[in-house]
Motif scaffolding. Structure first.
Motif, short mmCIF file in Angstrom:
data_model
loop_
_atom_site.label_atom_id
_atom_site.label_comp_id
_atom_site.label_asym_id
_atom_site.label_seq_id
_atom_site.Cartn_x
_atom_site.Cartn_y
_atom_site.Cartn_z
N GLY A 50 -28.36 35.88 17.79
CA GLY A 50 -29.09 37.01 18.34
C GLY A 50 -29.42 38.05 17.28
N ALA A 51 -28.46 38.32 16.38
CA ALA A 51 -28.70 39.28 15.31
C ALA A 51 -29.79 38.77 14.36
N MET A 52 -29.70 37.50 13.97
CA MET A 52 -30.72 36.92 13.09
C MET A 52 -32.10 37.00 13.73
N SER A 53 -32.17 36.70 15.01
CA SER A 53 -33.46 36.72 15.70
C SER A 53 -34.05 38.12 15.73
N SER A 54 -33.21 39.13 15.94
CA SER A 54 -33.71 40.50 15.98
C SER A 54 -34.26 40.92 14.63
N TYR A 55 -33.61 40.49 13.54
CA TYR A 55 -34.11 40.81 12.20
C TYR A 55 -35.43 40.10 11.92
N LEU A 56 -35.52 38.83 12.32
CA LEU A 56 -36.75 38.08 12.09
C LEU A 56 -37.89 38.61 12.95
N PHE A 57 -37.56 39.17 14.12
CA PHE A 57 -38.59 39.80 14.94
C PHE A 57 -39.21 40.99 14.20
N ILE A 58 -38.38 41.76 13.51
CA ILE A 58 -38.90 42.90 12.74
C ILE A 58 -39.84 42.41 11.65
N VAL A 59 -39.45 41.32 10.97
CA VAL A 59 -40.33 40.74 9.95
C VAL A 59 -41.64 40.30 10.56
N LYS A 60 -41.56 39.65 11.72
CA LYS A 60 -42.75 39.12 12.37
C LYS A 60 -43.75 40.21 12.74
N TYR A 61 -43.26 41.34 13.21
CA TYR A 61 -44.17 42.38 13.71
C TYR A 61 -44.48 43.47 12.69
N GLU A 62 -43.58 43.71 11.74
CA GLU A 62 -43.80 44.78 10.77
C GLU A 62 -44.54 44.33 9.52
N LEU A 63 -44.25 43.11 9.03
CA LEU A 63 -44.87 42.65 7.79
C LEU A 63 -46.39 42.56 7.88
N PRO A 64 -46.98 42.03 8.98
CA PRO A 64 -48.44 42.03 9.06
C PRO A 64 -49.03 43.44 9.00
N GLU A 65 -48.35 44.42 9.60
CA GLU A 65 -48.84 45.79 9.57
C GLU A 65 -48.76 46.39 8.18
N VAL A 66 -47.70 46.04 7.46
CA VAL A 66 -47.56 46.54 6.08
C VAL A 66 -48.67 45.96 5.21
N ILE A 67 -48.94 44.66 5.34
CA ILE A 67 -50.01 44.02 4.57
C ILE A 67 -51.36 44.62 4.94
N ARG A 68 -51.57 44.83 6.24
CA ARG A 68 -52.84 45.41 6.68
C ARG A 68 -53.05 46.80 6.10
N THR A 69 -51.99 47.58 6.05
CA THR A 69 -52.08 48.93 5.50
C THR A 69 -52.33 48.89 4.00
N PHE A 70 -51.67 47.96 3.31
CA PHE A 70 -51.90 47.79 1.87
C PHE A 70 -53.37 47.47 1.59
N LEU A 71 -53.96 46.63 2.45
CA LEU A 71 -55.35 46.23 2.25
C LEU A 71 -56.35 47.27 2.77
N GLY A 72 -55.84 48.31 3.44
CA GLY A 72 -56.71 49.37 3.94
C GLY A 72 -57.53 48.98 5.14
N LEU A 73 -57.06 48.00 5.93
CA LEU A 73 -57.80 47.56 7.11
C LEU A 73 -57.44 48.42 8.32
N GLU A 74 -58.44 48.83 9.07
CA GLU A 74 -58.22 49.66 10.23
C GLU A 74 -57.55 48.89 11.36
N GLU A 75 -57.82 47.58 11.44
CA GLU A 75 -57.21 46.76 12.48
C GLU A 75 -57.00 45.35 11.95
N ASN A 76 -56.17 44.59 12.65
CA ASN A 76 -55.88 43.23 12.25
C ASN A 76 -57.12 42.36 12.40
N SER A 77 -57.55 41.76 11.29
CA SER A 77 -58.78 40.98 11.29
C SER A 77 -58.57 39.53 11.71
#
Length: 444
Positions: A126-153
């Motif tokens: 359960g703990a591992m899954s919760s950490y991987l959930f954060i990676v799943k949902y936060e990493l795309p947003e971090v990459i999107r922000t780095f690329l300066g995209l207003e929304e997920n393309s």
């Protein structure tokens, strides 16, 4: 050496016998439960395991309980954690084993061993899954922000399912293949530094000053749900803080009970300070507007703030580097249950780690309500590991202390409190599911 020893020298013979036994003991634990780390590395590993992602929700907890009650609960949780670790260390010494499952077997036979095994597996998955959930949902947003995209393309590199697999294979799996958990002390130290950076940014005074002029620090008035939230806070924080208790037997850097207790004391003290600072400054910045995850609250105010982007990256790094530490006790439990007495095998070592990680990735990708499911499992399995099993093992295995002594009575009370917490938290979760079914959009 024995050929030069005086056969009549009994003391020398005892010394040699003790040395041989000690050597075989160390070889066994090096082979099946490697973890000879220094004091500092043990503190880093245990602190990193305690830290987790729960720190992101502490400001929300303070907003619901108020500053005074939050501090009381936080100190109470730390005391419960230290007492639980104390019970396990004393039991390990008198029970003659550093392995959680072995203590269960010696206390209650096969049912005790299976209960300990199942609780460790479920809670840590359960703990591992919760950490991987954060990676799943936060990493795309971090990459999107780095690329300066207003929304997920919709590009593949913005797909959380792909990214969590890449991170698992490229970073988590190689770290999980280390034989000695002590080596993860270096990554744990870096992980903790990332969270220190997070706390430092949250605590920056200029983010508070503009709010202090128009609002006063206050304690929220108690409402009808404050009791429910307080109980959930205690249980969930105990889950976050005390789950590493199961890793005490994996991350042991010494056979000394006193030294391992010192590792626990220092780790928990450091986390009390970091938790308190994070919760207090996050709450003083946003007050009642703080959300369940503090980063989401900051994002609404500072959407493309560079410092916030660095904070999100730091949290992601910290969470990613914590997963291998959570994986170690799962593999250790499986090895103890299924392959006890066999020689160490790199093939088995790698295969179990890969299977555990693959299973967690499948859960994170295909089960959208996994956090709700493991919230239920965590409230039962983690409470068993934190309260019930340590107290039960202590009462059963520690024979040197009389049954009616203050130590045994306090352990019995601890056991009863654990049972109350387990059924209380499970009842609250079921009630929450009834009123806010998972997937309905009304749950949390």
């Amino acid at each position: 050496c024995s050929q030069y020893m005086d056969e009549e020298d009994e003391e020398s013979q005892k010394f040699l016998t003790h040395g041989m036994m000690k050597k075989k003991f160390e070889e066994y634990h090096e082979e099946y439960h490697p973890g000879h780390a220094s004091f500092g590395m043990s503190v880093f590993n245990l602190s990193n395991a305690i830290m987790g992602s729960g720190i992101l929700g502490l400001s929300f907890a303070m907003a619901n309980t108020g500053i005074v009650l939050f501090l009381v609960l936080l100190l109470g949780v730390s005391i419960l954690s230290l007492y639980s670790i104390h019970l396990l260390l004393v039991t390990a010494k008198e029970g003659g084993s550093l392995i959680y499952e072995k203590l269960g077997e010696r206390a209650f036979g096969w049912p005790g061993k299976i209960t300990a095994f199942g609780s460790i597996i479920l809670q840590n998955i359960g703990a591992m899954s919760s950490y991987l959930f954060i990676v799943k949902y936060e990493l795309p947003e971090v990459i999107r922000t780095f690329l300066g995209l207003e929304e997920n393309s919709g590009e593949w590199y913005l797909n959380g399912n792909y990214l969590v697999v890449f991170v698992s294979v490229g970073i988590i799996l190689p770290l999980s293949l280390l034989k000695n958990l002590g080596y993860l002390g270096y990554t744990s130290g870096f992980s903790l530094s990332c969270m220190v950076f997070f706390v430092g940014v949250v605590s920056v005074p200029f983010r508070i000053v503009s709010h202090l002029s128009s609002k006063k620090v206050h304690n929220k008035k108690y409402n009808s749900s404050i009791c429910q939230f307080s109980v959930c806070f205690v249980v969930n924080c105990c889950v976050t803080w005390c789950t590493p208790v199961t890793r005490v037997f994996v991350t042991h850097y010494s056979r000394s009970q006193k030294k391992m207790q010192n590792v626990s004391n220092l780790s928990i003290l450091a986390m009390v300070i970091m938790y308190m600072l994070s919760a207090l400054f996050g709450y003083l910045t946003f007050y009642d507007n703080v959300e369940a995850e503090l980063l989401h609250t900051f994002i609404k105010v500072y959407k493309f703030d560079t410092m916030l982007l660095m904070v999100r990256l730091a949290v992601l790094t910290s969470v990613t580097l914590t997963v291998p530490i959570v994986l170690f006790p799962i593999r250790s439990s499986i090895t103890t249950l299924l392959f006890a007495g066999r020689e160490f095998s790199w093939f088995r070592h790698i295969l179990i780690a890969a299977a555990i990680l693959a299973f967690n990735n499948l859960l994170v990708i295909f089960v959208p309500t996994i956090r709700d499911i493991f919230g239920f499992i965590g409230s039962s399995a983690a409470t068993l590991l934190i309260f019930i099993l340590p107290a039960a093992f202590y009462l059963r295995l520690v024979k040197s202390i009389p049954l009616r002594s203050p130590q045994k009575i306090s352990a019995a009370i601890f056991l009863v409190v654990g049972v109350i917490f387990m059924f209380g938290s499970l009842s609250l979760i079921i009630l929450d599911w009834i009123h806010n079914p998972p997937g309905s959009g009304g749950g949390h």
